[in-house]
Write a protein that holds these residues in place. Structure first.
Motif, mmCIF file in Angstrom:
data_model
loop_
_atom_site.group_PDB
_atom_site.id
_atom_site.type_symbol
_atom_site.label_atom_id
_atom_site.label_comp_id
_atom_site.label_asym_id
_atom_site.label_seq_id
_atom_site.Cartn_x
_atom_site.Cartn_y
_atom_site.Cartn_z
ATOM 1 N N UNK A 109 12.084 35.089 47.978
ATOM 2 C CA UNK A 109 12.418 35.177 49.400
ATOM 3 C C UNK A 109 12.800 33.801 49.949
ATOM 4 N N UNK A 110 12.024 32.774 49.604
ATOM 5 C CA UNK A 110 12.306 31.444 50.140
ATOM 6 C C UNK A 110 13.648 30.933 49.636
ATOM 7 N N UNK A 111 13.950 31.174 48.365
ATOM 8 C CA UNK A 111 15.259 30.763 47.846
ATOM 9 C C UNK A 111 16.377 31.545 48.519
ATOM 10 N N UNK A 112 16.143 32.829 48.747
ATOM 11 C CA UNK A 112 17.169 33.655 49.407
ATOM 12 C C UNK A 112 17.456 33.154 50.817
ATOM 13 N N UNK A 113 16.435 32.681 51.514
ATOM 14 C CA UNK A 113 16.601 32.251 52.898
ATOM 15 C C UNK A 113 17.196 30.856 53.031
ATOM 16 N N UNK A 137 9.504 30.083 61.192
ATOM 17 C CA UNK A 137 9.927 29.096 62.198
ATOM 18 C C UNK A 137 11.142 28.321 61.705
ATOM 19 N N UNK A 138 11.080 27.832 60.472
ATOM 20 C CA UNK A 138 12.183 27.044 59.931
ATOM 21 C C UNK A 138 13.446 27.896 59.810
ATOM 22 N N UNK A 139 13.285 29.162 59.429
ATOM 23 C CA UNK A 139 14.450 30.039 59.312
ATOM 24 C C UNK A 139 15.107 30.276 60.670
ATOM 25 N N UNK A 140 14.280 30.549 61.688
ATOM 26 C CA UNK A 140 14.829 30.805 63.030
ATOM 27 C C UNK A 140 15.549 29.570 63.558
ATOM 28 N N UNK A 141 14.916 28.392 63.429
ATOM 29 C CA UNK A 141 15.552 27.161 63.901
ATOM 30 C C UNK A 141 16.823 26.890 63.107
ATOM 31 N N UNK A 142 16.790 27.127 61.791
ATOM 32 C CA UNK A 142 17.980 26.924 60.956
ATOM 33 C C UNK A 142 19.097 27.874 61.369
ATOM 34 N N UNK A 143 18.732 29.115 61.662
ATOM 35 C CA UNK A 143 19.735 30.097 62.079
ATOM 36 C C UNK A 143 20.399 29.667 63.384
ATOM 37 N N UNK A 144 19.590 29.250 64.356
ATOM 38 C CA UNK A 144 20.139 28.782 65.633
ATOM 39 C C UNK A 144 21.020 27.557 65.401
ATOM 40 N N UNK A 145 20.549 26.665 64.552
ATOM 41 C CA UNK A 145 21.305 25.456 64.230
ATOM 42 C C UNK A 145 22.673 25.814 63.643
ATOM 43 N N UNK A 146 22.679 26.773 62.723
ATOM 44 C CA UNK A 146 23.937 27.168 62.088
ATOM 45 C C UNK A 146 24.882 27.822 63.093
ATOM 46 N N UNK A 147 24.352 28.664 63.982
ATOM 47 C CA UNK A 147 25.202 29.333 64.957
ATOM 48 C C UNK A 147 25.819 28.331 65.941
#
Length: 369
Positions: free
Chosen positions: A304-308, A338-348
């Motif tokens: 999961x972590x690698x996928x994300x 938390x890191x995924x959500x922040x990363x997603x916002x960062x990417x958008x």
């Protein structure tokens, strides 16, 4: 070329994970290093019998996930954003470091700076980082880690920045993490002793929760329950966080709370007693069922972590997954969320900025008008 580099980096991350498990496995059997009495022989024997297979599980899971690749491209990081987060982090973490402030609004803001810097490093284009740029980010990360005196985010960030060169390059990252631990240990008997104490302290403190669980009587608690709770933690982490914020009981979802309440009721001690954590705590008393669950848990953690987080340039998730060994399930998956959500916002936001930059000047004028 990139695939071969990613393959090597992934195996390096797995090797570091196995080394971490071995630290936890070996140190508790030598408590004289810390001047504390040893645990009963039967406890140490059971502890080692479970820790060594876990090292094999981590190695096996790591090897089996070596071919998992990602086509996700990293988002270009604007230098101004990195400068703002770095400068703000230096000022704030100097006054509110992790070692002193972990709760309240100040602690929350400190956590935001850690996550922001971590996400910036994760989204750097490795191919665009020449030696001078990479060195700047390495030094900036080390400075923030020194101010904050926490290691989790910053050490992984350093490993990501340095491993892309050569496995020898990870030595500065590991030494930096040990130096922070040595500073926090308060030892004044020389640098080498402080480093040794830091390594041993990690293994000793992390093992305390496992021995608390081993000391529990057979009756009164079903040890299969925390194993299953840990296994399903990726799906219940958000519920656990919200429930804790609202002061609702989370025994039904959180393995550490389930065990912790029972341990505290019997011994009047917190679980774990000294803050360190080793994932074996949640599974060790469930016997063969626990070993099956922990094998599944580590597989989920890596996959999961690698996928994300993996990108086409670097297996970032392989390094983040190391933290699943030293964090409780709820803590680890909350961090991943938390890191995924922040990363997603960062990417958008990055996509929006890049799209705006490619809009013709006339269109920009019309938008402005």
């Amino acid at each position: 070329m990139t695939h071969g580099r990613n393959y090597t980096a992934h195996l390096l991350a797995v090797g570091l994970g196995v080394a971490l498990v071995m630290i936890y496995a070996i140190v508790p059997a030598n408590p004289e290093i810390f001047g504390v009495p040893p645990w009963p022989t039967f406890m140490i024997a059971e502890y080692v019998r479970s820790a060594l297979p876990l090292a094999g599980i981590v190695a096996g899971v790591g090897y089996l996930t070596r071919t998992r690749t990602s086509t996700r491209e990293p988002v270009p990081v604007h230098p101004i954003l990195a400068i703002i987060v770095f400068v703000g982090g230096c000022f704030w973490l100097h006054d509110y470091p992790w070692v002193d402030v972990r709760e309240g609004i100040e602690g929350s803001i400190s956590a935001v700076f850690r996550v922001f810097w971590f996400v910036i490093v994760l989204n750097l284009r490795q191919s665009d980082l020449n030696w001078p740029k990479r060195l700047v980010y390495v030094l900036a990360t080390a400075i923030l880690m020194f101010f904050d005196q926490s290691r989790t985010y910053f050490l992984i960030a350093l490993l990501v920045l340095l491993t892309n060169f050569n496995w020898i390059a990870i030595i500065p990252a590991i030494v930096s993490g040990l130096m922070v631990a040595a500073i926090r240990s308060g030892q004044n008997q020389g640098f080498v002793h402080s480093i040794t104490f830091a390594v041993g302290g990690e293994g000793y403190l992390g093992s305390q929760g496992v021995f608390q669980v081993l000391a529990l009587p057979d009756g009164g608690v079903n040890f299969w329950i925390p194993s299953m709770q840990a296994l399903f933690a990726p799906m219940t982490a958000l519920i656990t966080v919200i429930a804790k914020r609202l002061d609702y009981p989370v025994d039904l979802f959180d393995s550490s709370t389930y065990l912790g309440n029972y341990i505290e009721a019997l011994t009047d001690q917190p679980y774990p007693p000294m803050g360190g954590f080793f994932i074996l705590s949640e599974f060790i008393r469930a016997g063969w069922f626990g070993m099956i669950c922990i094998a599944l848990y580590m597989t989920i953690a890596f996959v999961v972590t690698k996928r994300l987080f993996d990108t086409a340039e670097f297996p970032i998730g392989s390094f983040i997954a190391i933290l699943s060994i030293k964090s409780s399930p709820a803590t680890y998956w909350n961090m991943v969320l938390v890191v995924f959500v922040v990363s997603y916002i960062f990417r958008q936001v990055g996509k929006i900025v890049r799209s705006a930059e490619h809009v013709p000047l006339t269109d920009k004028s019309e938008i402005t008008a």
